[in-house]
Motif scaffolding. Structure first.
Motif, PDB file in Angstrom:
ATOM      1  N   TYR A  45       6.907  57.149 -14.436  1.00 23.01           N
ATOM      2  CA  TYR A  45       7.490  56.306 -13.389  1.00 23.01           C
ATOM      3  C   TYR A  45       6.374  55.653 -12.569  1.00 23.01           C
ATOM      4  CZ  TYR A  45       6.685  60.771 -11.005  1.00 23.01           C
ATOM      5  OH  TYR A  45       6.137  61.930 -10.540  1.00 23.01           O
ATOM      6  N   GLN A  46       6.752  54.619 -11.797  1.00 22.48           N
ATOM      7  CA  GLN A  46       5.739  53.856 -11.066  1.00 22.48           C
ATOM      8  C   GLN A  46       5.264  54.563  -9.809  1.00 22.48           C
ATOM      9  OE1 GLN A  46       6.627  49.671 -10.440  1.00 22.48           O
ATOM     10  NE2 GLN A  46       7.844  49.583 -12.309  1.00 22.48           N
ATOM     11  N   ARG A  47       6.175  55.197  -9.080  1.00 20.28           N
ATOM     12  CA  ARG A  47       5.770  55.892  -7.855  1.00 20.28           C
ATOM     13  C   ARG A  47       6.807  56.927  -7.457  1.00 20.28           C
ATOM     14  NH1 ARG A  47       5.728  51.348  -3.200  1.00 20.28           N
ATOM     15  NH2 ARG A  47       4.486  50.394  -4.832  1.00 20.28           N
ATOM     16  N   ASP A  48       6.376  57.866  -6.635  1.00 28.94           N
ATOM     17  CA  ASP A  48       7.319  58.837  -6.107  1.00 28.94           C
ATOM     18  C   ASP A  48       7.187  58.903  -4.596  1.00 28.94           C
ATOM     19  OD1 ASP A  48       4.879  60.100  -6.035  1.00 28.94           O
ATOM     20  OD2 ASP A  48       5.592  62.002  -6.809  1.00 28.94           O
ATOM     21  N   ARG A  49       8.162  59.538  -3.999  1.00 27.12           N
ATOM     22  CA  ARG A  49       8.258  59.632  -2.542  1.00 27.12           C
ATOM     23  C   ARG A  49       8.170  61.100  -2.170  1.00 27.12           C
ATOM     24  NH1 ARG A  49      13.083  56.186  -0.547  1.00 27.12           N
ATOM     25  NH2 ARG A  49      11.607  54.526  -1.025  1.00 27.12           N
ATOM     26  N   ILE A  50       7.142  61.464  -1.407  1.00 24.24           N
ATOM     27  CA  ILE A  50       6.932  62.842  -0.988  1.00 24.24           C
ATOM     28  C   ILE A  50       7.775  63.107   0.250  1.00 24.24           C
ATOM     29  CG2 ILE A  50       5.225  64.607  -0.437  1.00 24.24           C
ATOM     30  CD1 ILE A  50       4.817  63.196  -3.144  1.00 24.24           C
ATOM     31  N   LEU A  51       8.600  64.131   0.209  1.00 23.23           N
ATOM     32  CA  LEU A  51       9.523  64.432   1.303  1.00 23.23           C
ATOM     33  C   LEU A  51       8.827  65.289   2.358  1.00 23.23           C
ATOM     34  CD1 LEU A  51      12.612  65.353  -0.910  1.00 23.23           C
ATOM     35  CD2 LEU A  51      12.005  63.107   0.035  1.00 23.23           C
ATOM     36  N   ARG A 227      16.044  71.776   8.761  1.00 25.34           N
ATOM     37  CA  ARG A 227      17.472  71.620   8.452  1.00 25.34           C
ATOM     38  C   ARG A 227      17.665  70.733   7.231  1.00 25.34           C
ATOM     39  NH1 ARG A 227      19.123  70.746  13.497  1.00 25.34           N
ATOM     40  NH2 ARG A 227      19.045  68.471  13.325  1.00 25.34           N
ATOM     41  N   PHE A 228      16.877  69.673   7.141  1.00 26.13           N
ATOM     42  CA  PHE A 228      16.937  68.792   5.976  1.00 26.13           C
ATOM     43  C   PHE A 228      16.546  69.545   4.715  1.00 26.13           C
ATOM     44  CE2 PHE A 228      14.312  65.915   3.261  1.00 26.13           C
ATOM     45  CZ  PHE A 228      15.339  65.147   2.746  1.00 26.13           C
ATOM     46  N   GLN A 229      15.453  70.302   4.779  1.00 24.63           N
ATOM     47  CA  GLN A 229      15.025  71.078   3.613  1.00 24.63           C
ATOM     48  C   GLN A 229      16.072  72.124   3.227  1.00 24.63           C
ATOM     49  OE1 GLN A 229      12.508  70.838   1.505  1.00 24.63           O
ATOM     50  NE2 GLN A 229      11.627  69.024   2.474  1.00 24.63           N
ATOM     51  N   HIS A 230      16.726  72.714   4.216  1.00 23.95           N
ATOM     52  CA  HIS A 230      17.792  73.672   3.923  1.00 23.95           C
ATOM     53  C   HIS A 230      18.951  72.981   3.211  1.00 23.95           C
ATOM     54  CE1 HIS A 230      20.271  77.206   4.267  1.00 23.95           C
ATOM     55  NE2 HIS A 230      21.187  76.556   4.982  1.00 23.95           N
ATOM     56  N   ALA A 231      19.288  71.777   3.662  1.00 27.76           N
ATOM     57  CA  ALA A 231      20.360  71.022   3.007  1.00 27.76           C
ATOM     58  C   ALA A 231      19.992  70.691   1.564  1.00 27.76           C
ATOM     59  CB  ALA A 231      20.646  69.741   3.793  1.00 27.76           C
ATOM     60  N   LEU A 232      18.738  70.325   1.323  1.00 31.03           N
ATOM     61  CA  LEU A 232      18.292  70.055  -0.046  1.00 31.03           C
ATOM     62  C   LEU A 232      18.457  71.288  -0.917  1.00 31.03           C
ATOM     63  CD1 LEU A 232      14.997  67.985   0.361  1.00 31.03           C
ATOM     64  CD2 LEU A 232      17.317  67.147  -0.046  1.00 31.03           C
ATOM     65  N   ARG A 274      21.385  60.833  -7.152  1.00 31.38           N
ATOM     66  CA  ARG A 274      21.232  60.055  -8.395  1.00 31.38           C
ATOM     67  C   ARG A 274      19.771  59.893  -8.797  1.00 31.38           C
ATOM     68  NH1 ARG A 274      25.203  56.789  -5.763  1.00 31.38           N
ATOM     69  NH2 ARG A 274      23.592  55.267  -5.192  1.00 31.38           N
ATOM     70  N   SER A 275      18.857  60.268  -7.934  1.00 28.69           N
ATOM     71  CA  SER A 275      17.430  60.060  -8.180  1.00 28.69           C
ATOM     72  C   SER A 275      16.813  61.261  -8.876  1.00 28.69           C
ATOM     73  CB  SER A 275      16.697  59.797  -6.854  1.00 28.69           C
ATOM     74  OG  SER A 275      17.239  58.677  -6.187  1.00 28.69           O
ATOM     75  N   ALA A 276      15.843  60.990  -9.737  1.00 27.97           N
ATOM     76  CA  ALA A 276      15.129  62.068 -10.420  1.00 27.97           C
ATOM     77  C   ALA A 276      14.114  62.699  -9.475  1.00 27.97           C
ATOM     78  CB  ALA A 276      14.420  61.525 -11.658  1.00 27.97           C
ATOM     79  N   GLN A 277      13.899  63.995  -9.679  1.00 30.98           N
ATOM     80  CA  GLN A 277      12.910  64.716  -8.877  1.00 30.98           C
ATOM     81  C   GLN A 277      11.866  65.354  -9.793  1.00 30.98           C
ATOM     82  OE1 GLN A 277      15.792  66.931  -5.929  1.00 30.98           O
ATOM     83  NE2 GLN A 277      13.749  66.776  -4.995  1.00 30.98           N
ATOM     84  N   PRO A 278      10.601  64.936  -9.687  1.00 32.34           N
ATOM     85  CA  PRO A 278       9.552  65.577 -10.491  1.00 32.34           C
ATOM     86  C   PRO A 278       9.324  67.026 -10.076  1.00 32.34           C
ATOM     87  CG  PRO A 278       8.755  63.563  -9.420  1.00 32.34           C
ATOM     88  CD  PRO A 278      10.102  63.838  -8.890  1.00 32.34           C
ATOM     89  N   ASP A 279       9.604  67.307  -8.792  1.00 29.35           N
ATOM     90  CA  ASP A 279       9.479  68.657  -8.241  1.00 29.35           C
ATOM     91  C   ASP A 279      10.354  68.695  -6.991  1.00 29.35           C
ATOM     92  OD1 ASP A 279       7.816  67.932  -5.799  1.00 29.35           O
ATOM     93  OD2 ASP A 279       6.485  67.248  -7.391  1.00 29.35           O
ATOM     94  N   PRO A 280      10.578  69.875  -6.410  1.00 29.49           N
ATOM     95  CA  PRO A 280      11.466  69.955  -5.256  1.00 29.49           C
ATOM     96  C   PRO A 280      10.989  69.189  -4.017  1.00 29.49           C
ATOM     97  CG  PRO A 280      11.184  72.129  -6.241  1.00 29.49           C
ATOM     98  CD  PRO A 280      10.189  71.221  -6.892  1.00 29.49           C
ATOM     99  N   GLY A 281       9.708  68.844  -3.993  1.00 28.09           N
ATOM    100  CA  GLY A 281       9.169  68.179  -2.804  1.00 28.09           C
ATOM    101  C   GLY A 281       9.083  66.683  -2.875  1.00 28.09           C
ATOM    102  N   SER A 282       9.582  66.058  -3.951  1.00 30.59           N
ATOM    103  CA  SER A 282       9.478  64.619  -4.075  1.00 30.59           C
ATOM    104  C   SER A 282      10.651  64.062  -4.875  1.00 30.59           C
ATOM    105  CB  SER A 282       8.150  64.225  -4.730  1.00 30.59           C
ATOM    106  OG  SER A 282       8.102  64.676  -6.072  1.00 30.59           O
TER     107      SER A 282
END
Length: 286
Positions: A45-51, A227-232, A274-282
């Protein structure tokens, strides 16, 4: 100085192929450092977004150039080809590694960098950039040593020894900071700042200022990230009952859940699923 066994993981999917080596830190660092890792491979993929998480990072690029992508217009791409530090963030970070990646990282707990490193975390919050501006020649020498070391285990040892020898300053972080961070983490972000201040016997203003100075973010922001991470972590394979999920994770209502998803991931909850996750943090964004 070896600190323990290395856990090796290989990812091989439509997203790419990469190897990750992870190891727990030396006992003297475990209050401050969550994990060391070394990753190498290529993505499709072209880029990922780190949460955002309640942690900061030391990042050492040992391979091809990567890029930090800053939103525009116009968009700006900053070359990452040496050693960087990334403070606590209140939003996502977009990165690209078009030529492959060899990256060594250190994940610090929320107050870990404040204890180990002699730099103001308040000034480093919501920032990612070259460590050489702060550490000077020491950072350059560390990276040169790593580039001249082939073994992944020895590379991890070098960074760990650098932290123990150069950075372990014994700086004092106020006990109330550790107490507050523990309460926020244990509650999954559900505890309110006024309740923390009441239990701590101080004002909300004092508590917020104390955490902002020590870790870079106030209690309210840290609670929202937890709280966001808990929801994830509560998301399953299919679309959940978003209203029930919001209530279970301590959100006032579903609209507050949506707001946090948009701020911290740049996506609505449905788009995130709907988005793919390379790992739980992105999450893959394009």
């Amino acid at each position: 100085m070896a600190s323990g066994a290395i856990d090796l993981h290989r990812h091989d999917s439509a997203l790419g192929v990469w190897d990750i080596a992870q190891r727990r830190p030396h006992p003297a660092l475990r209050r401050h450092v969550l994990q060391f890792w070394h990753g190498a491979g290529r993505v499709t993929y072209q880029r990922d977004r780190i949460l955002p998480q309640a942690r900061s990072y030391l990042l050492i690029n040992l391979g091809p150039p990567q890029y930090l992508c800053l939103p525009g217009p116009p968009e700006v791409r900053i070359v990452f080809d040496d050693i960087w530090f990334s403070g606590l963030y209140e939003g996502p970070i977009e990165c690209a590694a078009p030529y492959g990646s060899v990256l060594l990282g250190v994940a610090f707990g929320a107050a870990g960098a404040a204890s180990l490193l002699p730099w103001s975390q308040a000034e480093l919050a919501n920032r990612t950039g070259p460590l050489r501006e702060l550490a000077g020649p020491a950072a350059t020498r560390l990276r040169e040593q790593l580039l001249n070391t082939a073994s992944v285990a020895q590379r991890l040892d070098l960074v760990e020894d650098w932290l123990l020898d150069t950075c372990l300053s014994g700086r004092s972080v106020h006990p109330l900071v550790h107490w507050t961070l523990g309460r926020i983490a244990d509650s999954g972000g559900r505890v309110r700042t006024e309740d923390l201040a009441r239990d701590a016997g101080c004002s909300r203003k004092h508590l917020s200022a104390l955490l902002s100075r020590a870790v870079g973010l106030p209690p309210k922001s840290l609670a929202r990230i937890h709280r966001f991470q808990h929801a994830l972590g509560c998301l399953g394979g299919g679309a959940p009952d978003w209203a029930a999920l919001a209530a279970d994770c301590g959100y006032y209502d579903q609209s507050h859940l949506i707001r946090d998803f948009q701020q911290f991931s740049g996506l609505s909850p449905a788009a995130f699923l709907r988005s793919a996750q390379p790992d739980p943090g992105s999450v893959v964004v394009r």
